[in-house]
Design a protein around this motif. Structure first.
Motif: not given
Length: 622
Positions: A45-46, A145
């Motif tokens: 997700n990062i 993020v």
């Protein structure tokens, strides 16, 4: 000297993909090494909003896998691991190394790896005789993020519920605060900036501010710290201000309906990690990315929806005109005598036309994408009367109430169950005093629409507690406050404070007004009680020495504990752009929530306290 979070985080990731070697100006490594990338879900997700698959190839990454998938050995190739430092990941890395899956292991942890885990890694690889395969271990401090240049999330789920859960013990609260502090530390380390920290007194905001201050102080003591910004340079460089708030500071912003493009797209279509799916014209779902590579999204995200529709139309007409222009230019002049010069002129036009084709195609794709999104939004707006919700919620906030008939007609009218629940909660929040018979009628209307009322009851309970806190005299007040804090795990006075002046004429949020005052750094009764922490200053009691508050600040980082949203983000960006000269405000939060997701957390708290439809129905039968 702008704080570019997105750029800095991307640079760290590219360096990591190049085995932490220095990267040349073109953004690639000096020598081409083919490698494999292994990540966990969190680190995926990062990466996802920052780096596309084609970018991975550019950095020599030929294969990429989730760490918990079964993988086959790939010999003679280094593997780059990018994972959170936790026990399952360490066990998995030890297993991979002992099976000699890859030639060498370059381990990158998203935040600093605790000593016990490092020891497990060492003993595990020693025992399996594979320690020689571990090339390097890096702490990357990237546990957040970044969605846009000025927007980040720690992706820490349900923080609001965990912090407000009446049954949460001290240890659990401390763990959550520590996770938030670690995430914020990663953001500041990536920016290489040590801010001045401001926050209201009490509650999670003060806990986070004070723990972050301590963590930064401890870190600044070490010689090779992440913030040694080139020696004497520090004194001349104006530091940013970090303003920390908690969701109860302004509950309404997490619940209200909003008519601007970015909040609408998020709230209704569920924008996640800059991606969303909408039904296409010919059935089936279409997926779109909305990020900095989309000029229309960047330019129009903060406009009200009707203005966006007009803008799409304008862009489409402009596109058609440009296409006609290209066609005209390359068509040649009909029936003219042919004498070589025309040919040369025409070839030039053709070259121009060929060169402008990719740009035109790209423009058309962007227009089509937003036409598609706007069409779906329009359908939802009509079906659910969302424009009416927006208007009436705003009126309620400005007037501090609503006419009873109007209130009931909304609750019995169009809209989803959650729309009605959100409206009912906004009614509770915006009312100066709650009329019991009116509240009862609202609840009955919700039940009639089969809406679970736990969230409504929860907010009503906090609100009534608040009113009794405010009216209690100061002597007994401390006992009530103690009791309320035991019950709710934090101070709740802020939920309704200053409700009346929440939305001034230009609908400025309380959060935005407060941040503006904090950035000015002038004495101001609204913020004079705010605490000040300066991790670079000698330690004194917090909030006392304000002589080093050299306002005005050019840059601010605003952090919301317990869930943020695109309404607040948009409001803060407007503030930054309308300042003379323009300022920069980065907005971050523990997680980005739609109105529906936030109300679900309120419902959960209501249920934990035994409020809501199910218990109400049970008591009605007795």
């Amino acid at each position: 000297m702008a704080l570019n979070l997105r750029q800095k985080q991307t640079e760290c990731i590219i360096r990591m993909l190049n085995l932490n070697q220095p990267v040349n100006p073109s953004g690639t490594a000096n020598e081409e090494v083919y490698k494999i990338l292994i990540y966990d879900k969190f680190c995926q997700n990062i990466l996802s909003p920052l780096i596309h698959v084609k970018d991975l190839r550019k950095h020599g990454v030929t294969l990429y896998f989730l760490i918990d998938k079964d993988r086959k050995p790939v010999h003679d190739v280094p593997a780059v691991y990018f994972v959170q430092p936790n026990n399952p990941n360490i066990q998995r890395i030890v297993a991979d190394a002992s099976r000699s899956l890859y030639d060498s292991f370059h381990l990158n942890f998203s935040s600093s790896i605790p000593r016990p885990l490092l020891e497990d890694l060492a003993s595990g690889t020693l025992n399996s005789d594979s320690i020689h395969r571990i090339s390097k271990v890096h702490d990357q401090y990237l546990e957040f993020v970044t969605l846009e240049d000025n927007l980040f999330s720690l992706s820490q789920k349900s923080t609001y519920v965990q912090l407000n859960d009446p049954s949460a013990g001290d240890k659990e609260i401390e763990d959550i605060i520590e996770r938030v502090v670690n995430g914020l530390f990663c953001v500041l380390a990536t920016l290489a900036a040590v801010p001045i920290i401001r926050c209201p007194r009490g509650g999670p905001a003060e806990m986070v501010a004070s723990a972050l201050d301590q963590k930064l102080r401890d870190h600044l003591l070490s010689k090779n710290n992440l913030f040694s910004e080139g020696g004497g340079f520090v004194s001349s460089f104006q530091r940013p201000i970090l303003c920390i708030f908690d969701r109860n500071f302004e509950l309404s912003a997490g619940i209200q309906h909003d008519f601007r493009y970015r909040p609408l797209v998020h709230d209704i279509l569920g924008l996640k990690l800059n991606r969303l799916s909408v039904p296409g014209e010919k059935g089936g779902m279409k997926s779109f990315e909305l990020d900095s590579s989309d000029p229309f999204w960047m330019a129009n995200g903060s406009l009200e929806f009707p203005e966006v529709a007009v803008e799409i139309e304008t862009q489409l007409n402009k596109y058609k005109k440009d296409v006609d222009e290209v066609n005209k230019r390359t068509g040649g002049t009909a029936g003219a005598e042919f004498d070589g010069t025309d040919l040369i002129g025409n070839t030039k036009h053709l070259m121009n036309a060929v060169n402008s084709l990719p740009e035109l195609t790209e423009r058309k794709q962007v227009i089509d994408k937003h036409t598609n999104i706007a069409t779906v939004l329009l359908g939802e707006i009509k079906e659910r009367s969302l424009d009416a919700y927006v208007k009436k919620e705003n009126d309620m906030m400005v007037r501090g109430g609503i006419d009873r008939n109007e209130l009931m007609s909304v609750l019995k009218g169009k809209g989803t169950k959650i729309d009605k629940l959100r409206f009912a909660i906004m009614y509770i929040i915006s009312s100066e005093t709650i009329n019991p018979s009116e509240a009862e009628a609202v609840e009955a209307a919700l039940r009639e629409s089969e809406v679970d009322t736990s969230a409504f009851q929860y907010v009503k309970k906090i609100k009534s507690l608040n009113v009794s806190l405010a009216s209690a005299n100061s002597a007994s007040r401390s006992n009530i406050v103690d009791w309320a804090e035991k019950l709710y795990g934090q101070s709740i006075s802020a939920v309704t404070a200053g409700m009346k002046n929440l939305l001034s004429g230009d609908r400025q949020l309380a959060l935005t007004r407060t941040v503006e005052a904090l950035m000015e750094g002038k004495p101001n009764p609204e913020i004079d009680s705010y605490l000040v922490f300066d991790p670079r200053a000698p330690k004194s009691s917090p909030g006392t020495s304000s002589n080093h508050l050299k306002g005005p600040f050019k840059e601010a980082i605003v952090f919301m504990i317990g869930g943020g949203n695109y309404v607040e983000y948009g409001s803060l960006q407007d503030l930054a752009q309308h300042q003379q000269p323009a300022k920069q405000v980065i907005y971050g939060t523990t997680e980005i929530l739609t109105g529906m997701e936030f109300v679900e957390q309120l419902s959960l708290l209501g249920q934990k306290m035994g409020l809501g439809s199910s218990s109400a129905a049970a008591s009605a039968t007795h």
